[in-house]
Design a protein around this motif. Structure first.
Motif, mmCIF file in Angstrom:
data_model
loop_
_atom_site.group_PDB
_atom_site.id
_atom_site.type_symbol
_atom_site.label_atom_id
_atom_site.label_comp_id
_atom_site.label_asym_id
_atom_site.label_seq_id
_atom_site.Cartn_x
_atom_site.Cartn_y
_atom_site.Cartn_z
ATOM 1 N N ASN A 4 0.808 -1.217 0.000
ATOM 2 C CA ASN A 4 0.000 0.000 0.000
ATOM 3 C C ASN A 4 0.845 1.273 0.000
ATOM 4 O O ASN A 4 0.354 2.346 -0.380
ATOM 5 C CB ASN A 4 -0.930 0.010 1.217
ATOM 6 C CG ASN A 4 -2.085 -0.971 1.059
ATOM 7 O OD1 ASN A 4 -2.476 -1.289 -0.068
ATOM 8 N ND2 ASN A 4 -2.612 -1.441 2.171
ATOM 9 N N ASP A 33 4.231 1.285 -1.266
ATOM 10 C CA ASP A 33 5.432 1.153 -2.102
ATOM 11 C C ASP A 33 5.050 0.563 -3.456
ATOM 12 O O ASP A 33 4.486 -0.537 -3.539
ATOM 13 C CB ASP A 33 6.458 0.257 -1.401
ATOM 14 C CG ASP A 33 7.711 0.053 -2.229
ATOM 15 O OD1 ASP A 33 8.349 1.044 -2.619
ATOM 16 O OD2 ASP A 33 8.043 -1.119 -2.518
ATOM 17 N N ALA A 34 5.355 1.278 -4.528
ATOM 18 C CA ALA A 34 4.957 0.853 -5.875
ATOM 19 C C ALA A 34 5.652 -0.439 -6.291
ATOM 20 O O ALA A 34 5.040 -1.302 -6.938
ATOM 21 C CB ALA A 34 5.272 1.966 -6.878
ATOM 22 N N ARG A 91 3.959 -3.247 -4.762
ATOM 23 C CA ARG A 91 2.669 -3.500 -5.419
ATOM 24 C C ARG A 91 2.858 -4.379 -6.649
ATOM 25 O O ARG A 91 2.061 -5.279 -6.919
ATOM 26 C CB ARG A 91 1.998 -2.170 -5.809
ATOM 27 C CG ARG A 91 1.318 -1.455 -4.656
ATOM 28 C CD ARG A 91 0.335 -0.397 -5.136
ATOM 29 N NE ARG A 91 1.012 0.722 -5.793
ATOM 30 C CZ ARG A 91 1.534 1.762 -5.145
ATOM 31 N NH1 ARG A 91 1.458 1.822 -3.831
ATOM 32 N NH2 ARG A 91 2.114 2.743 -5.810
ATOM 33 N N ASP A 92 3.918 -4.108 -7.427
ATOM 34 C CA ASP A 92 4.217 -4.981 -8.577
ATOM 35 C C ASP A 92 4.536 -6.394 -8.111
ATOM 36 O O ASP A 92 4.145 -7.373 -8.753
ATOM 37 C CB ASP A 92 5.407 -4.417 -9.365
ATOM 38 C CG ASP A 92 5.089 -3.101 -10.059
ATOM 39 O OD1 ASP A 92 3.886 -2.822 -10.273
ATOM 40 O OD2 ASP A 92 6.034 -2.350 -10.372
#
Length: 514
Positions: A15, A17-18, A21-22
């Motif tokens: 939620n 950290d991009a 998320r990947d």
């Protein structure tokens, strides 16, 4: 899987950290793909306890149960993802593609010449000469269905024993370009973790316990992931793994498989959490209870190995490594509620764990007496026979290997006095022994290496024209007709090189000479 604390912790990190998320999107995709593939395991593993999609879910839940909350909160995103992905992939090798199975079973001469996996399977089959003889007899009697059942058994056993290697190949073939976290490709590490669950626990010591994977200082303890995977996998031990309707539908007939299925079906309840593991089992007969108790002892040994591996983790960059990755593992499993089924008059049997124990001195005296050999000095013939066999074995190997260096067999015998004691030495330059052969064959009287599956498979793989003189595997015991101590120094020929020396003493008693 998404209900576990492990997944929820990963989701919480995603939620904010991009890159995470990947990573969690990749985890979702791979877990679902593996769940679908595992539905096909039963096609070729009918007689084995289930390694299907439900096994993945239960292993994930057990892993979650074993993790103390403080340890869970210390885990980095890739460690959390690694736990989930290792569960998803660790048994994927038990679900080969139909093309692979067709290749293994193909009788085409071109397929045999071109497919290395086919050659490996043929070598594996030759490790079971009794089954192959029976299969041949059945075909001569036109009992083709029964012959095919034996082939199905050999195939399933091959798939089981080699599924670790197949899993590694699957990860590289399918996910090598996908398993990227930030700029770190973790495919090889995850493949190593999955493979490790099929190996001796000591293999885990080769896996890194503190590897830098992302700036500005994120590390992964792959060894911890491997330990937790092994524990969760072996603890999936209950009736859900062998549902009654499936057990009856499959018509399991192999005696070992029957015991395995009944053993799992006997488990009625369990309690697995930090600091405690307990099982309740109601068994239909004492044989199954013995199997349950023996398997629980195996779990206890695995717990002991895990404590040793976790306790041995060290890295100067992380002085609190053992505290950071702490697991509260009990030393003893509670089995107070393991016992017989209850009938109208109480337990349906009384369980007493009796075993035969052989007195070493008496057995050696009995087996090595004059009734067997007739002459105490015939031990020398036995040792020379073993030396001749190993030299003939190496000679056959050199003939079968193109461009192998010249080999001249040498066997020397020397009798001499040293410090007032007479010593006899026999040396040869044959194949030698590695640790496994010493442990499983040399040190186990009556279990000859030349009658083992390993020997048959190695002989078939190299296409060796070699038949040993030795047969029963008791020759070395004859030494104790004339001495109290035997000293062996050996190293195994492997790829035309020798492994590390293996030094063995069979007795701590003082050497009284010959």
């Amino acid at each position: 899987m998404k209900m576990t604390r492990i997944y929820k912790e990963l989701h919480k990190l995603a939620n904010v950290d991009a890159i995470t998320r990947d990573l969690i999107s990749l985890v979702d995709e791979v877990f679902e793909e593996c769940r679908q593939i595992h539905k096909t395991v039963l096609r070729h593993m009918r007689e084995y306890t289930l390694h299907d999609e439900e096994h993945l879910i239960r292993t994930m839940e057990l892993m979650d149960r074993l993790l103390p909350t403080p340890t869970l909160q210390n885990l980095t995103p890739l460690e959390l993802a690694g736990l989930i992905l290792s569960v998803a992939l660790h048994d994927i090798g038990m679900a080969p593609s139909e093309n692979e199975v067709r290749g293994l079973l193909s009788k085409s001469r071109s397929a045999m010449n071109e497919d290395p996996n086919r050659l490996l399977y043929q070598s594996f089959r030759k490790g079971y000469p009794a089954i192959l003889r029976r299969q041949h007899e059945l075909r001569l009697e036109n009992r083709f269905f029964e012959a095919q059942e034996l082939e199905a058994y050999l195939l399933s056993e091959y798939l089981r024993r080699t599924h670790g290697d197949r899993t590694k190949r699957f990860i590289f073939d399918k996910y090598h370009e996908k398993f990227i976290y930030s700029n770190f490709n973790f495919a090889s590490r995850l493949a190593e973790v999955c493979y490790s669950h099929t190996q001796n626990p000591s293999f885990l010591e080769q896996i890194p316990c503190w590897e830098l994977v992302r700036a500005p200082g994120e590390y992964v303890n792959w060894r911890f992931i491997a330990v937790l995977l092994r524990l969760a996998d072996i603890l999936d031990f209950d009736g859900k793994r062998t549902p009654a309707v499936l057990f009856e539908h499959l018509g399991i007939r192999d005696k070992v498989s029957l015991q395995e299925w009944k053993k799992h079906r006997s488990i009625r309840a369990w309690d697995i959490r930090p600091g405690r593991i307990a099982f309740t089992a109601r068994c239909p007969d004492p044989i199954i209870e013995k199997c349950v108790r023996d398997f629980i002892q195996i779990i206890e040994r695995e717990l002991s190995f895990a404590r040793g591996i976790l306790g041995g983790m060290h890295d100067p960059a992380c002085p609190d490594l053992q505290k950071r990755y702490y697991l509260d593992l009990p030393s003893i499993i509670d089995i107070r509620n393991v016992g017989p089924k209850m009938g109208p008059e109480g337990p349906i049997y009384n369980y007493v764990d009796l075993g035969f124990h052989l007195d070493e001195e008496s057995i050696i005296s009995l087996v090595m007496g004059m009734n067997l050999y007739g002459n105490r000095l015939l031990f020398l013939r036995e040792l020379l026979q073993n030396a001749v066999d190993t030299c003939r074995h190496k000679q056959a190997l050199h003939k079968a290997v193109p461009n192998a260096p010249e080999y001249v067999p040498e066997i020397t015998l020397k009798l001499y006095e040293e410090n007032g004691k007479w010593l006899l030495t026999i040396e040869d330059n044959g194949m030698g022994m590695d640790e496994e052969i010493v442990r499983e064959h040399f040190a186990r009287i009556g279990k000859s290496y030349y009658r083992s599956s390993r020997f048959f498979q190695e002989r078939a793989k190299a296409n060796l024209d070699f038949r040993p003189i030795s047969e029963f595997g008791i020759g070395v015991l004859s030494v104790f007709m004339v001495t109290d101590q035997l000293r062996v120094q050996t190293r195994r020929l492997k790829n035309n090189l020798y492994d590390m020396d293996c030094l063995l003493y069979t007795s701590d008693a003082a050497d009284e000479g010959i």
